[in-house]
Design a protein around this motif. Structure first.
Motif, PDB file in Angstrom:
ATOM      1  N   TYR A  46      31.635 -29.932  78.651  1.00 48.17           N
ATOM      2  CA  TYR A  46      31.373 -31.311  79.079  1.00 48.17           C
ATOM      3  C   TYR A  46      29.875 -31.591  79.210  1.00 48.17           C
ATOM      4  O   TYR A  46      29.361 -32.582  78.684  1.00 48.17           O
ATOM      5  CB  TYR A  46      32.072 -31.556  80.415  1.00 48.17           C
ATOM      6  CG  TYR A  46      31.921 -32.950  80.951  1.00 48.17           C
ATOM      7  CD1 TYR A  46      32.506 -34.028  80.302  1.00 48.17           C
ATOM      8  CD2 TYR A  46      31.199 -33.188  82.114  1.00 48.17           C
ATOM      9  CE1 TYR A  46      32.376 -35.317  80.798  1.00 48.17           C
ATOM     10  CE2 TYR A  46      31.066 -34.468  82.626  1.00 48.17           C
ATOM     11  CZ  TYR A  46      31.651 -35.530  81.961  1.00 48.17           C
ATOM     12  OH  TYR A  46      31.506 -36.806  82.456  1.00 48.17           O
ATOM     13  N   LEU A 102      27.314 -34.218  77.199  1.00 51.26           N
ATOM     14  CA  LEU A 102      26.519 -35.262  77.853  1.00 51.26           C
ATOM     15  C   LEU A 102      25.046 -35.140  77.489  1.00 51.26           C
ATOM     16  O   LEU A 102      24.367 -36.140  77.209  1.00 51.26           O
ATOM     17  CB  LEU A 102      26.679 -35.173  79.374  1.00 51.26           C
ATOM     18  CG  LEU A 102      28.027 -35.589  79.963  1.00 51.26           C
ATOM     19  CD1 LEU A 102      27.983 -35.455  81.481  1.00 51.26           C
ATOM     20  CD2 LEU A 102      28.355 -37.030  79.586  1.00 51.26           C
ATOM     21  N   ARG A 149      22.830 -37.785  75.384  1.00 55.18           N
ATOM     22  CA  ARG A 149      21.604 -38.281  76.016  1.00 55.18           C
ATOM     23  C   ARG A 149      20.408 -38.069  75.102  1.00 55.18           C
ATOM     24  O   ARG A 149      19.541 -38.943  74.972  1.00 55.18           O
ATOM     25  CB  ARG A 149      21.396 -37.548  77.345  1.00 55.18           C
ATOM     26  CG  ARG A 149      20.159 -37.953  78.120  1.00 55.18           C
ATOM     27  CD  ARG A 149      20.353 -39.264  78.814  1.00 55.18           C
ATOM     28  NE  ARG A 149      19.178 -39.637  79.598  1.00 55.18           N
ATOM     29  CZ  ARG A 149      19.067 -40.770  80.269  1.00 55.18           C
ATOM     30  NH1 ARG A 149      20.065 -41.632  80.268  1.00 55.18           N
ATOM     31  NH2 ARG A 149      17.983 -41.045  80.951  1.00 55.18           N
ATOM     32  N   ARG A 169      32.384 -41.518  74.533  1.00 51.20           N
ATOM     33  CA  ARG A 169      33.202 -41.106  75.669  1.00 51.20           C
ATOM     34  C   ARG A 169      34.151 -39.984  75.250  1.00 51.20           C
ATOM     35  O   ARG A 169      34.378 -39.022  75.984  1.00 51.20           O
ATOM     36  CB  ARG A 169      33.994 -42.304  76.196  1.00 51.20           C
ATOM     37  CG  ARG A 169      34.715 -42.042  77.512  1.00 51.20           C
ATOM     38  CD  ARG A 169      35.543 -43.240  77.919  1.00 51.20           C
ATOM     39  NE  ARG A 169      34.735 -44.452  77.942  1.00 51.20           N
ATOM     40  CZ  ARG A 169      35.250 -45.671  77.852  1.00 51.20           C
ATOM     41  NH1 ARG A 169      36.548 -45.839  77.742  1.00 51.20           N
ATOM     42  NH2 ARG A 169      34.453 -46.727  77.880  1.00 51.20           N
ATOM     43  N   SER A 198      32.351 -36.619  75.067  1.00 49.98           N
ATOM     44  CA  SER A 198      32.154 -36.014  76.386  1.00 49.98           C
ATOM     45  C   SER A 198      33.440 -35.371  76.899  1.00 49.98           C
ATOM     46  O   SER A 198      33.440 -34.224  77.350  1.00 49.98           O
ATOM     47  CB  SER A 198      31.675 -37.077  77.380  1.00 49.98           C
ATOM     48  OG  SER A 198      30.458 -37.649  76.966  1.00 49.98           O
TER      49      SER A 198
END
Length: 414
Positions: A31, A35, A39, A190, A193
């Motif tokens: 996870y 992310l 990013r 989404r 992730s």
């Protein structure tokens, strides 16, 4: 062998909370690495660190010109063309919409220019003559605007560079460029992730079994590296492949998430482009001030020249005599510049009409429905494809680092 297995079972029974935490940690690795990877695609907007290598800039902002160019190629080649934007505008309606502010601007332009190029002459003219000159120019101003707009429509490709307008807007506003990809791929990001969480947990179970059986320290960082790499790779594949629904093992059907959401993506994408990029204000600005604006200036210059020659015929000999032919030409250029300077603000009065007339949002939605799968994929794929290997490598490296931390904690607790 039986004794070894009994020892393994006893060890697991003793330290089962620590071992059961391994899949949980693996899920978190999957996870967190996702992310961080997402990013790093979009942040920071500008380079942070010590150039050229010690630092980072988001992949999309770093490649802003190329990303904008790729996004724009799809937009302008297959979705909307300059004629689609401009030909929907009615010159007569525009001239009518801006008549009042245009009249006020015309009087100011004529008076300021005349006073600037021959101080004293304009003031010395009888008020009746001043008003006559202003009124005649005002009377023709709306027709002049309609004529110029007609000329633009007849040769729109030479005076309106839609691609330059879009690319310039996106390169100048990197946050907006980010938003295009983020808006189009909101659910895909989404999914990336969350997929790291699920895939990481599954791989973590295997990792736990291998650790319980062998207890080799290198296992943890290797599994962490694999989790970071594999979950990134698999998530990206699942976003865009397969292009058509495929049933696996007879149990479930899957189609690339981005392609499955075509209708929803089309709505969001078209809304953002129509609201932020191909707006009446930006189109007007691009035509009047863009790289092809010299042609527009020439159109306006010819029209102003004709209007001055016709409307100031009473005072023209006096003006030319007083200021000289060169100064008279400069005065006409000055008038043109002032019209150019005021026209974008004046055109604000027609933005509501232009937005309805151009109807960019619905044009985009309609055209996006006509794209084939490869072309539709091109709306989002460039954001990943350009430096996809960096994202996967970053996920793998972070996974290995987390794995090393994990093995140290397990050894400490057992």
């Amino acid at each position: 062998m039986g004794e070894y297995l009994r020892a393994v079972v006893a060890d697991f029974a003793r330290f089962w909370p620590v071992y059961c935490a391994i899949p949980v940690a693996a899920a978190l690795i999957g996870y967190v690495t996702k992310l961080v990877a997402i990013r790093m695609m979009f942040r920071p907007l500008e380079f942070v660190g010590v150039k050229p290598f010690l630092g980072w800039q988001g992949i999309v902002p770093k490649r802003a010109a190329r990303m904008a160019g790729i996004a724009c190629d799809t937009m302008t080649r297959q979705l909307v063309r300059p004629r689609d934007v401009v030909n929907r505008l009615d010159p007569e309606r525009i001239a009518k919409e801006i008549e009042k502010p245009l009249l006020a601007a015309t009087e100011e332009i004529v008076r300021e220019t005349a006073a600037r190029y021959q101080p004293g002459l304009w003031e010395s003219l009888p008020g009746r003559v001043q008003r006559l000159i202003v009124h005649r120019v005002q009377a023709e101003a709306p027709r002049m605007v309609a004529t110029v707009l007609d000329a633009i429509k007849r040769d729109v490709d030479s005076v309106f560079d839609l691609k330059d307008m879009v690319v310039t807007s996106l390169v100048k506003d990197k946050e907006l460029l980010n938003r295009i990809f983020l808006e189009a791929g909101r659910k895909e990001f989404r999914f990336i992730s969350r997929s790291g969480l699920y895939f990481g947990a599954v791989i973590g179970v295997v990792q736990m079994v291998v650790w319980v059986l062998f207890k080799i320290p290198i296992i943890m960082p290797l599994f962490g590296l694999f989790i970071g790499w594999f979950t990134d790779w698999l998530a990206l594949k699942m976003i865009f492949h397969p292009k058509r629904p495929v049933r696996y093992l007879g149990l479930f059907e899957w189609q690339g998430l981005f392609l499955r959401r075509r209708a929803e993506v089309s709505e969001a994408y078209a809304e953002l482009i129509a609201r932020e990029i191909i707006t009446p204000r930006n189109v007007i600005e691009a035509v009047l001030r863009g790289p092809l604006s010299d042609k527009v200036v020439a159109l306006i210059q010819r029209q102003v020249d004709a209007e001055l020659a016709k409307q100031t015929s009473i005072a023209k000999p006096l003006v030319v005599l007083a200021v000289g032919s060169r100064r008279y030409q400069e005065m006409k250029v000055r008038i043109t510049e002032q019209i150019m300077a005021r026209l974008p603000d004046t055109m604000r009065y027609i933005e509501d009409y232009a937005e309805d007339a151009m109807d960019i949002r619905n044009v985009l939605v309609t055209k996006m429905r006509e794209l084939d799968d490869e072309e539709f994929e091109g709306l989002l794929r460039p954001a990943f494809q350009q430096d996809e290997w960096i994202l996967i490598a970053t996920g793998a490296l972070l996974g290995a680092l987390f794995g090393e931390l994990q093995v140290q904690l397990v050894l400490l607790l057992t």
